[in-house]
Motif scaffolding. Structure first.
Motif, PDB file in Angstrom:
ATOM      1  N   ASN A 103      51.209  58.418  19.023  1.00  0.00           N
ATOM      2  CA  ASN A 103      50.111  58.019  18.123  1.00  0.00           C
ATOM      3  C   ASN A 103      50.462  58.105  16.649  1.00  0.00           C
ATOM      4  OD1 ASN A 103      48.404  57.597  20.261  1.00  0.00           O
ATOM      5  ND2 ASN A 103      47.543  59.655  20.214  1.00  0.00           N
ATOM      6  N   SER A 104      51.708  58.012  16.328  1.00  0.00           N
ATOM      7  CA  SER A 104      52.115  58.126  14.934  1.00  0.00           C
ATOM      8  C   SER A 104      53.387  57.286  14.794  1.00  0.00           C
ATOM      9  CB  SER A 104      52.369  59.609  14.636  1.00  0.00           C
ATOM     10  OG  SER A 104      52.472  59.830  13.274  1.00  0.00           O
ATOM     11  N   PRO A 105      53.572  56.620  13.666  1.00  0.00           N
ATOM     12  CA  PRO A 105      54.653  55.633  13.622  1.00  0.00           C
ATOM     13  C   PRO A 105      56.066  56.204  13.525  1.00  0.00           C
ATOM     14  CG  PRO A 105      53.466  55.706  11.531  1.00  0.00           C
ATOM     15  CD  PRO A 105      52.734  56.611  12.468  1.00  0.00           C
ATOM     16  N   ILE A 120      41.707  44.669  11.450  1.00  0.00           N
ATOM     17  CA  ILE A 120      42.410  44.285  10.221  1.00  0.00           C
ATOM     18  C   ILE A 120      43.057  45.543   9.650  1.00  0.00           C
ATOM     19  CG2 ILE A 120      42.214  43.206   7.941  1.00  0.00           C
ATOM     20  CD1 ILE A 120      39.765  41.745   8.821  1.00  0.00           C
ATOM     21  N   SER A 121      44.354  45.479   9.459  1.00  0.00           N
ATOM     22  CA  SER A 121      45.057  46.644   8.915  1.00  0.00           C
ATOM     23  C   SER A 121      46.324  46.184   8.217  1.00  0.00           C
ATOM     24  CB  SER A 121      45.404  47.616  10.044  1.00  0.00           C
ATOM     25  OG  SER A 121      46.189  48.663   9.550  1.00  0.00           O
ATOM     26  N   GLN A 122      46.471  46.572   6.971  1.00  0.00           N
ATOM     27  CA  GLN A 122      47.704  46.262   6.244  1.00  0.00           C
ATOM     28  C   GLN A 122      48.875  46.940   6.928  1.00  0.00           C
ATOM     29  OE1 GLN A 122      51.050  46.440   4.081  1.00  0.00           O
ATOM     30  NE2 GLN A 122      49.957  48.377   4.155  1.00  0.00           N
ATOM     31  N   SER A 123      48.742  48.249   7.139  1.00  0.00           N
ATOM     32  CA  SER A 123      49.868  49.030   7.653  1.00  0.00           C
ATOM     33  C   SER A 123      50.097  48.826   9.146  1.00  0.00           C
ATOM     34  CB  SER A 123      49.604  50.517   7.416  1.00  0.00           C
ATOM     35  OG  SER A 123      48.422  50.905   8.104  1.00  0.00           O
ATOM     36  N   GLY A 124      49.030  48.529   9.856  1.00  0.00           N
ATOM     37  CA  GLY A 124      49.130  48.456  11.317  1.00  0.00           C
ATOM     38  C   GLY A 124      49.244  49.826  11.953  1.00  0.00           C
ATOM     39  N   GLU A 125      49.052  50.884  11.152  1.00  0.00           N
ATOM     40  CA  GLU A 125      49.218  52.241  11.676  1.00  0.00           C
ATOM     41  C   GLU A 125      47.976  53.095  11.477  1.00  0.00           C
ATOM     42  OE1 GLU A 125      51.639  53.007  13.449  1.00  0.00           O
ATOM     43  OE2 GLU A 125      53.282  51.682  12.866  1.00  0.00           O
ATOM     44  N   THR A 126      46.953  52.586  10.824  1.00  0.00           N
ATOM     45  CA  THR A 126      45.772  53.406  10.546  1.00  0.00           C
ATOM     46  C   THR A 126      45.217  53.965  11.860  1.00  0.00           C
ATOM     47  OG1 THR A 126      45.293  52.161   8.579  1.00  0.00           O
ATOM     48  CG2 THR A 126      43.440  53.336   9.543  1.00  0.00           C
ATOM     49  N   MET A 127      45.240  55.278  11.950  1.00  0.00           N
ATOM     50  CA  MET A 127      44.895  55.922  13.224  1.00  0.00           C
ATOM     51  C   MET A 127      43.469  55.596  13.661  1.00  0.00           C
ATOM     52  SD  MET A 127      45.857  57.864  15.619  1.00  0.00           S
ATOM     53  CE  MET A 127      47.257  58.781  15.068  1.00  0.00           C
ATOM     54  N   ASP A 128      42.537  55.591  12.710  1.00  0.00           N
ATOM     55  CA  ASP A 128      41.146  55.305  13.066  1.00  0.00           C
ATOM     56  C   ASP A 128      41.036  53.927  13.721  1.00  0.00           C
ATOM     57  OD1 ASP A 128      39.970  57.673  12.014  1.00  0.00           O
ATOM     58  OD2 ASP A 128      40.162  56.855   9.987  1.00  0.00           O
ATOM     59  N   THR A 129      41.759  52.968  13.165  1.00  0.00           N
ATOM     60  CA  THR A 129      41.676  51.601  13.695  1.00  0.00           C
ATOM     61  C   THR A 129      42.409  51.505  15.030  1.00  0.00           C
ATOM     62  OG1 THR A 129      41.496  50.787  11.441  1.00  0.00           O
ATOM     63  CG2 THR A 129      42.099  49.165  13.109  1.00  0.00           C
ATOM     64  N   ASP A 140      58.507  54.002   8.466  1.00  0.00           N
ATOM     65  CA  ASP A 140      58.524  52.541   8.495  1.00  0.00           C
ATOM     66  C   ASP A 140      59.877  52.086   7.974  1.00  0.00           C
ATOM     67  OD1 ASP A 140      58.358  51.965   5.641  1.00  0.00           O
ATOM     68  OD2 ASP A 140      56.264  52.571   5.757  1.00  0.00           O
ATOM     69  N   VAL A 141      60.096  50.791   8.048  1.00  0.00           N
ATOM     70  CA  VAL A 141      61.448  50.286   7.783  1.00  0.00           C
ATOM     71  C   VAL A 141      61.873  50.469   6.323  1.00  0.00           C
ATOM     72  CG1 VAL A 141      61.434  48.657   9.682  1.00  0.00           C
ATOM     73  CG2 VAL A 141      60.598  47.928   7.443  1.00  0.00           C
ATOM     74  N   SER A 142      60.911  50.666   5.418  1.00  0.00           N
ATOM     75  CA  SER A 142      61.329  50.800   4.018  1.00  0.00           C
ATOM     76  C   SER A 142      62.219  52.033   3.831  1.00  0.00           C
ATOM     77  CB  SER A 142      60.127  50.813   3.075  1.00  0.00           C
ATOM     78  OG  SER A 142      59.197  51.764   3.490  1.00  0.00           O
ATOM     79  N   GLY A 143      62.147  52.992   4.748  1.00  0.00           N
ATOM     80  CA  GLY A 143      62.996  54.182   4.658  1.00  0.00           C
ATOM     81  C   GLY A 143      64.477  53.859   4.762  1.00  0.00           C
TER      82      GLY A 143
END
Ligand code: M6R
Length: 611
Positions: free
Chosen positions: A174-176, A345-354, A191-194
């Motif tokens: 449950n976490s990216p 709708i989610s920018q990050s695609g990781e928002t836990m609530d969503t 995320d990939v920016s790392g």
């Protein structure tokens, strides 16, 4: 450190790094922004190493102190652990470990996971002898699998052990977490920016998986040790896209990226006859035809994008559309079935609530579509279909270009449903798409005229409260304008439906109260223009200082406003793609005038991966 810099937008309460050397683990960690850690490392460099882990923290359990910063080093200085998420059963685990004689130095749930992992590792060593070789057979991998089985909640855990140099082991629930595939080097990142400076080849990990990386291998299992697969993909942007590109802040760059963000989101999604082709939307057309309700699930700015889209989707498709904050949705026993289309709708695609809300809706049999800006993230992966917004990486914590791209994508979805279900003629769809195609150039025009609004915002740096008013699609835009001001300038701000003012909030108006009003176009039969102008007059009569966003040529508002900012003409439903932009610039300029960090506002993080 470069990877941490790129990931810092996810949390900046503290930063730390641990490396494995022949003598054990060497670690440095500091509360505050990454700059503090960089200064610490400049003064006291760590020894050279080929293996390490690093972390930037958004505090959940325990304040943002040096002690609570990650990594947490346990097992007599041999094991280092970092963690994102929340270990929900940390209290009973800690009680158990305390009974066994372990002690804790921080207030974090992470340290509990680290001590547990160390305890399991130690008992495996006793049973199996000295630590094994690299790879899936490594004791650290086995220990991580066993620890993950005992943890509840959301976690990405990374560990490295002096007894097994050369590997990093991670577990995710449950976490990216993504893997970066390099040449003679491999990476893990939230995320990939790392790791985007080193490779664009990435592997998505599934839910409840453990991964062990070394310089030359990546081995994935489930929590029980069974081999598992990840899905490899190529990141469609490079390191340059994640830089400021000459702007003083990411936020300013991203505001200026908006013409491109909308254009890219429209690109290739319709043919010359105006027929929408949404190849990614892999839900059977017959199923989509039977949908009798849409529920949009999102949080924050993304929820405002959903509220804008609701007006268009209901108008074009005649499907009842609700917009619900994800964290409220699943706790209210919502009515959801196979005929419900969930649009998250989610920018990050990781928002836990969503994510949790989408999972809940799926369990009830609903079809799920994700509108998302982050390729390979969890929400699109777990949804039946995805419509990516192609806004490019959004780094500033305050969302800007993602918002316009989300509205654009949601409009494409609405038009597609209308096309499929025959609610609009093809010619009508073609006309709307043609209007949408003109939007990027119009946004560019708004950006070219930004100076006037910047000056006004700068002159208002001492303002203590600002109200925002709008009607119809202007209402969510007003709320988005207020959110931007709150999160960037730490000023009290509220967005109201202009018609609601007289039912209470008008009592807030006193002499000099700034009120920003989003005025609809005066053109068209059903224009709400005159109603909004009346609302302006009502607040002005009570002393408000009115600042108006209106359509070019609308001279009638001038006499009711201290300041007017004009946006190019467009159709009412497309207006939010323009009216939002001056509000973003206003918040940016006001926060800058107050000397605040607009990319990393206090107390916030970009991806909210806890509930
Ligand atoms: O990544 P998401 O779009 O799911 O994020 C939702 C919200 O956390 C996000 O929009 C937040 O409200 C922004 N900080 C607003 O600028």
């Amino acid at each position: 450190m470069e990877g941490l810099r790129r990931l810092e937008y996810r949390g900046y309460d503290s930063a730390g790094v641990a490396v494995v050397t022949a003598d054990g683990i060497s670690m440095a960690k500091k509360s505050g922004k990454l700059a503090n850690l960089i200064a610490e490392l400049a003064a006291n460099p760590l020894p050279a190493s080929m293996t390490g882990i690093g972390h930037t923290r958004w505090a959940t359990h325990g304040g943002p102190t040096d002690k609570n910063a990650h990594p947490h080093v346990v097992d007599d200085g041999k094991l280092a652990v970092i963690h994102n998420g929340i270990i929900e059963n940390y209290a009973p685990l800690k009680a158990d470990l305390l009974k066994q004689g372990y002690t804790f130095v921080s207030e974090t749930d992470t340290e509990v996971a680290a001590v547990l992992l160390g305890d399991i590792y130690r008992s495996l060593t006793e049973v199996e002898g000295a630590a094994g070789s690299e790879g899936t057979g490594a004791l650290l991998t086995e220990a991580m699998q066993l620890a993950a089985q005992r943890l509840e909640g959301a976690f990405t855990l990374l560990a490295t052990h002096a007894g097994q140099p050369g590997i990093v082991v991670a577990a995710r629930r449950n976490s990216p977490l993504v893997v970066g595939l390099g040449d003679g080097e491999n990476f893990l990142g939230s995320d990939v920016s790392g790791f985007i400076d080193y490779t664009r080849r990435a592997v998505e990990l599934g839910q409840d998986q453990v991964v062990t990386i070394s310089a030359n291998s990546v081995e994935i299992t489930d929590f029980y040790g069974a081999p598992a697969q990840g899905k490899e993909y190529l990141v469609d942007w490079d390191a340059a896209a994640a830089e400021k590109g000459g702007y003083p802040s990411f936020m300013e760059k991203e505001i200026n990226d908006q013409p491109e963000a909308v254009a890219q989101t429209l690109l290739g999604r319709s043919d010359i006859d105006g027929k929408l082709i949404l190849d990614e939307l892999r839900i059977d057309a017959e199923v989509l035809k039977t949908i009798n309700k849409i529920i949009v699930l999102a949080c924050g700015t993304s929820a405002y994008a959903g509220q804008v889209a609701k007006y268009a989707i209901e108008h074009w498709c005649r499907i009842p559309t609700e917009v619900e904050l994800s964290h409220e949705f699943r706790y209210r026993d919502p009515i959801v079935d196979e005929k419900t289309l969930i649009v998250s709708i989610s920018q990050s695609g990781e928002t836990m609530d969503t994510l949790m809300a989408v999972r809940y809706a799926k369990e009830q049999g609903a079809k799920t579509v994700s509108i998302c800006n982050t390729n390979g993230s969890t929400i699109p992966r777990e949804s039946d279909a995805v419509l990516y917004t192609h806004a490019g990486p959004e780094i500033a914590v305050a969302s800007t270009k993602a918002f316009l791209a989300q509205i654009t994508a949601a409009y494409l979805l609405g038009l597609y449903l209308a096309q499929l279900r025959g609610n609009l003629f093809q010619g009508q769809i073609k006309d709307i798409l043609a209007d949408l195609a003109k939007v990027p150039a119009k946004i560019a025009k708004v950006l070219d005229n930004a100076e006037q609004i910047k000056e006004l915002a700068t002159s208002m740096a001492d303002t203590r409260t600002v109200l925002f008013l709008g009607r119809h699609v202007g209402y969510p835009v007003a709320m988005e304008g207020a959110l931007k001001l709150k999160e960037l300038a730490y000023i009290h701000a509220e967005g109201f439906a202009a018609g609601e003012l007289k039912h209470g909030p008008i009592a807030l108006i006193e002499e000099g109260q700034p009120v920003i009003v989003v005025v609809p176009s005066p053109r068209g039969r059903d224009s709400l223009h005159s109603k909004v102008v009346s609302n302006i007059q009502e607040v002005r009569a009570r002393g408000a200082k009115t600042i108006v966003i209106a359509e070019e040529g609308d001279e009638s508002v001038r006499e009711h406003a201290e300041h007017v900012f004009y946006i190019p003409e467009t159709t009412p439903l497309l207006a939010p793609l323009l009216t939002t932009v001056p509000l973003q610039i206003f918040a940016l300029a006001l926060a800058t005038a107050k000397g605040y960090d607009v990319d990393q506002p206090r107390n916030l993080a970009k991806s909210v991966t806890v509930e």
